[in-house]
Design a protein around this motif. Structure first.
Motif, PDB file in Angstrom:
ATOM      1  N   GLY A 110       0.653  -1.293  -0.321  1.00 39.14           N
ATOM      2  CA  GLY A 110       0.326   0.044   0.252  1.00 39.14           C
ATOM      3  C   GLY A 110       0.444   1.373  -0.443  1.00 39.14           C
ATOM      4  N   ASN A 111       1.946   1.277   1.058  1.00 37.76           N
ATOM      5  CA  ASN A 111       3.085   2.181   0.521  1.00 37.76           C
ATOM      6  C   ASN A 111       3.867   2.700  -0.559  1.00 37.76           C
ATOM      7  OD1 ASN A 111       1.882   2.986   3.770  1.00 37.76           O
ATOM      8  ND2 ASN A 111       4.261   1.842   3.999  1.00 37.76           N
ATOM      9  N   ILE A 112       4.137   1.502  -1.217  1.00 33.24           N
ATOM     10  CA  ILE A 112       4.469   1.500  -2.448  1.00 33.24           C
ATOM     11  C   ILE A 112       3.293   2.144  -3.516  1.00 33.24           C
ATOM     12  CG2 ILE A 112       5.436   0.172  -3.946  1.00 33.24           C
ATOM     13  CD1 ILE A 112       7.001  -1.804  -1.839  1.00 33.24           C
ATOM     14  N   ALA A 149       9.574   4.518 -16.193  1.00 29.91           N
ATOM     15  CA  ALA A 149       7.953   3.773 -15.941  1.00 29.91           C
ATOM     16  C   ALA A 149       7.204   4.084 -14.647  1.00 29.91           C
ATOM     17  CB  ALA A 149       7.955   3.069 -16.040  1.00 29.91           C
ATOM     18  N   GLY A 150       8.312   5.001 -13.277  1.00 30.85           N
ATOM     19  CA  GLY A 150       7.066   5.257 -12.178  1.00 30.85           C
ATOM     20  C   GLY A 150       7.258   4.139 -11.561  1.00 30.85           C
ATOM     21  N   ALA A 151       7.966   3.147 -11.143  1.00 29.19           N
ATOM     22  CA  ALA A 151       8.819   2.580 -10.146  1.00 29.19           C
ATOM     23  C   ALA A 151       9.616   2.785  -8.644  1.00 29.19           C
ATOM     24  CB  ALA A 151       9.565   1.292 -10.748  1.00 29.19           C
ATOM     25  N   ALA A 152       9.031   2.743  -8.142  1.00 33.59           N
ATOM     26  CA  ALA A 152       9.354   3.089  -6.774  1.00 33.59           C
ATOM     27  C   ALA A 152      10.566   2.709  -6.182  1.00 33.59           C
ATOM     28  CB  ALA A 152       8.222   2.218  -5.188  1.00 33.59           C
ATOM     29  N   LEU A 153      11.880   3.062  -5.542  1.00 30.81           N
ATOM     30  CA  LEU A 153      13.262   2.696  -4.740  1.00 30.81           C
ATOM     31  C   LEU A 153      12.673   2.699  -3.246  1.00 30.81           C
ATOM     32  CD1 LEU A 153      16.020   1.736  -5.393  1.00 30.81           C
ATOM     33  CD2 LEU A 153      15.599   3.928  -5.650  1.00 30.81           C
ATOM     34  N   VAL A 154      12.795   1.670  -2.904  1.00 30.31           N
ATOM     35  CA  VAL A 154      12.874   1.093  -1.213  1.00 30.31           C
ATOM     36  C   VAL A 154      13.790   0.876  -0.487  1.00 30.31           C
ATOM     37  CG1 VAL A 154      11.392  -0.081   0.491  1.00 30.31           C
ATOM     38  CG2 VAL A 154       9.910   0.316  -1.194  1.00 30.31           C
TER      39      VAL A 154
END
Length: 786
Positions: A110-112, A149-154
């Motif tokens: 959900g946070n990602i 492509a709008g990926a999330a980096l954690v």
């Protein structure tokens, strides 16, 4: 072929150009190789940096695919990194499978998604189940160069160790905060003034007790005004004294006098250096301790002054077995000097010096004896000994161990006391012997009524048991036992009244009682000077009997006169009657009245009978007179009583038959006595004649011969009993006097001098005669012969 120079030049130029191009290509290729190698080295370096970096990158695309180094797989417990984020979930029911819990993964996803849509970063912390790790996740939108492509980096941080350390630090901080708060509360609530001085020695912190002691309103006022609790000492302020403590870095204590709440108090002030930060101080009120110490010193001085006034020697040894005090009697008994007391002489050395002065008993092994006495310090109870010293001195030694390990030694000179005790014992034995030798029975009663002392005859006089007196009974118990032995038990109240009068009323009182055994006792209660009462008892039975005998003798003497007159009248009758008979019949014969020989024979027979009667009376009077004078001749011979009495009875056989009587003679042959046949026969014959004369027709006379039992003071007993008319006591008394009155008051001829003469004749044979008679029941005469 001919080549032109131009061609050669061109060819040379072409070749040069080609060589130059090849060289350029080679140079460029070499430079590219170098750049590739540098890039590869840089990538390897970056990979190494990522491997050792504290954070692990996790690239999450929009469709959920993930890219991450293998380090993340190992961190989450996987062998390889899965392709999608959903595959990072742990197997349900298997905590060792690795990955996140479903709810944790759902929260992360959900946070990602929120970050991918809004580019808002997020932070969260997760604890994968079964791993014991703590992971911190920081998520941002990935740079387009990384993922367009709008990926999330954690970024995943493993802060397991730092988390534990932080937890420990937080717990330590919380504990330190609590301890500090408790310490501050304790200091604030402490009943003693406490303060803290900084490095500049100015007051920075005080508690409420300090504020109350200086009379301020609050601590801020004290700190702002630098109000000191203590006064300057020898021109130095408390801050200057604290400065010495700060400089020396050593704790200091000192007693200080200060005014608190308007009263002068003694304080024990302590300064404690706290490194170079400052000095902490506190003050304890020791005024009460000082007062107790002063009172104790005053009490000790008063006690020692008092002990000096005693006649008993007292010495005190401390816990180290040293002599610290000895009063004057003790010093005198053991010849101690002031230097000995001041030197605090050890106990064993004190005994050794006392032995040298002859103030200890003579013992065979003195070192062993001294070691045993040194053990008094470890005893749990009071010990007592008697020390006989050379020269006849006797000391009573009492050792009293003290709770602090010390010992109090008490020495009492009992030489004079023992001498007095010996004298007292002698006096007591003399008193006891004196009391026991008295004819009177004595008993001493205490004021509470208990019997304290008695002599030997007291129990026998009252018929008591010695065991009763040994129990020191009360007056009530003693009187109860005495009352059972009295003829009239109610008379015991007279004895109780005499005891009460002697012990309580302090006056004399007496009385007289009769015991059931026939004795008469006279008693008297006499008060004694020591508050006790003396009961003295005297057996007056003999005097009473003597008095009664004297009274009876007086009555007998009075009656003797009358008896004498009657005796003379009786004797004149006894003598005149035969003489008158003789004279009358003689005159008749002379006048010739009896001319007939037969009638004359009767007159002669009457005269002869009268002569015989007169002769008998004259002999009786002569024998009685000789017996009373002790001149009666007795010619003894051995007589068999049965034969002797049989002859006497045979002589009176006609008289017994004529009186209509029966006579039984009981006895055995061989009962021998020594006696005068004529005199003993006259005595027994008179008694038998009286029995015949006093028994009516049809009566019975029993004569019995008996041998005396063993231990008796007589040998043979003869009993003559009849069931005749008998006599009263007065008639028996007159008969024993030799006279019996007839019905008209005239003397009766039956008895005459028979009974008195029989008594005298029997007594002349060392025997006794007892006559018992009862009116209407008969008479019994008992003769006892040796």
């Amino acid at each position: 072929m001919d080549v032109s120079p131009l061609s050669l030049v061109l060819i040379a130029l072409v070749l040069a150009a080609w060589v130059a191009g090849a060289a350029l290509v080679i140079l460029r290729a070499s430079a590219g190789k170098k750049r590739a190698k540098a890039l590869k080295t840089s990538v390897r370096r970056m990979q190494t940096l990522l491997d050792v970096a504290p954070a692990v990158p996790l690239l999450v695309r929009v469709d959920g695919r993930i890219e991450a180094p293998d380090r993340l797989a190992r961190l989450l417990g996987f062998k390889t990194v899965p392709n999608y984020l959903s595959e990072l979930a742990a197997v349900e029911g298997d905590p060792q499978s690795g990955g996140f819990a479903p709810d944790q993964l759902e929260q992360l996803w959900g946070n990602i998604q929120t970050t991918q849509k809004s580019a808002a970063p997020f932070r969260m912390a997760l604890n994968p189940p079964g791993s014991g790790r703590s992971l911190a996740l920081y998520g941002t939108l990935a740079d387009p160069q990384v993922s367009p492509a709008g990926a999330a980096l954690v970024w995943v941080f493993d802060f397991t160790e730092s988390h534990a350390e932080m937890a420990r630090l937080r717990a330590a901080a919380a504990r330190a905060t609590g301890d500090f708060a408790a310490l501050v509360g304790l200091i604030e609530a402490a009943p003693m003034p406490m303060w803290f001085r900084g490095s500049d020695l100015s007051l920075q912190l005080v508690n409420q007790a300090y504020v109350d002691a200086v009379g301020a309103s609050n601590a801020a006022e004290v700190v702002q005004g630098q109000i000191e609790l203590l006064e300057p000492e020898d021109g130095r302020t408390p801050a200057e004294i604290a400065g010495d403590t700060l400089q020396s870095q050593e704790k200091s204590e000192r007693p200080v006098a200060a005014t608190i709440h308007g009263a002068r108090r003694t304080l024990r002030v302590s300064d404690l250096p706290l490194g170079q930060e400052g000095v902490a101080g506190y003050a304890i009120d020791i005024e009460e301790q000082q007062q107790v110490a002063r009172e104790f010193r005053a009490f000790r001085e008063a006690q020692r002054t008092l002990l000096d006034q005693l006649s008993v020697g007292v010495a005190q040894f401390d816990a180290e077995e040293r002599l610290v005090f000895a009063n004057r009697p003790f010093r005198r008994l053991f010849s101690l000097t002031d230097e000995t007391i001041a030197a605090h002489t050890p106990f064993e050395r004190f005994l050794a010096e006392a032995r040298e002065r002859g103030r200890t008993p003579e013992v065979r092994d003195f070192p062993e004896w001294r070691r045993e006495r040194a053990g008094w310090f470890e005893a749990r109870a009071t010990l007592e000994e008697a020390w006989p010293l050379p020269g006849g001195t006797h000391l009573r030694i009492v050792a009293q161990p003290l709770p602090d390990g010390g010992l109090v030694l008490i020495a009492e000179d009992r030489t004079e006391q023992l001498a007095l005790s010996a004298v007292r014992d002698t006096l007591l034995r003399t008193r006891t012997a004196t009391l026991d030798s008295l004819f009177e029975a004595l008993a001493i009663f205490a004021p509470d009524g208990s019997v304290q002392l008695w002599n030997r005859s007291f129990a026998g006089t009252w018929g008591l048991t010695p065991e009763l007196l040994d129990a020191h009974p009360s007056a009530d118990e003693l009187l109860g036992a005495i009352g059972r032995n009295l003829v009239n038990p109610e008379e015991v109240a007279l004895i109780g009244a005499a005891v009460r009068a002697a012990t309580l009323d302090r006056r004399e009182k007496g009385g007289q009682v009769e015991l059931a055994d026939g004795r008469t006792l006279r008693f008297a209660g006499v008060p004694l000077p020591d508050g006790n009462g003396l009961l003295t008892v005297l057996d007056i039975t003999a005097s009473q009997k003597a008095e009664q005998a004297l009274r009876e003798r007086a009555e007998a003497l009075e009656e003797a006169d009358a008896v004498k007159a009657k005796f003379l009248a009786n004797m004149s009758y006894e003598f005149r009657t035969p003489l008158t008979t003789i004279g009358g019949y003689a005159e008749l014969l002379k006048a010739g009245v009896a001319s007939d020989p037969e009638a004359a024979g009767e007159y002669v027979d009457a005269i002869l009978s009268a002569v015989e009667r007169l002769t008998e009376q004259v002999e009786n009077v002569l024998d009685l007179s000789q017996s009373e004078a002790g001149l009666l001749p007795i010619r003894k011979e051995r007589l068999d009583l049965l034969e002797f009495l049989t002859k006497l009875v045979r002589e009176r056989e006609q008289a017994i038959i004529a009186a209509g009587l029966s006579l039984d003679l009981k006895g055995r042959r061989g009962r021998i006595v020594d006696g005068d046949p004529r005199q003993l026969g006259r005595a027994l014959g008179n008694l038998v004649d009286n029995a015949i004369a006093g028994t009516p027709d049809g009566g019975r006379i029993i004569i019995e011969i008996r041998r005396a039992p063993e231990g008796a003071d007589w040998g043979m007993e003869i009993s003559i009993a009849d069931n005749g008319r008998g006599m009263t006591s007065n008639e028996l008394s007159r008969a024993l006097g030799g006279l019996a009155a007839g019905k008209d008051g005239t003397p009766e001829r039956r008895t005459g001098l028979g009974i008195p003469l029989a008594r005298q004749l029997i007594e002349a044979h060392d025997g006794t005669l007892e006559i018992a008679s009862r009116k209407g029941a008969g008479t019994t005469a008992t003769i006892r012969l040796p």
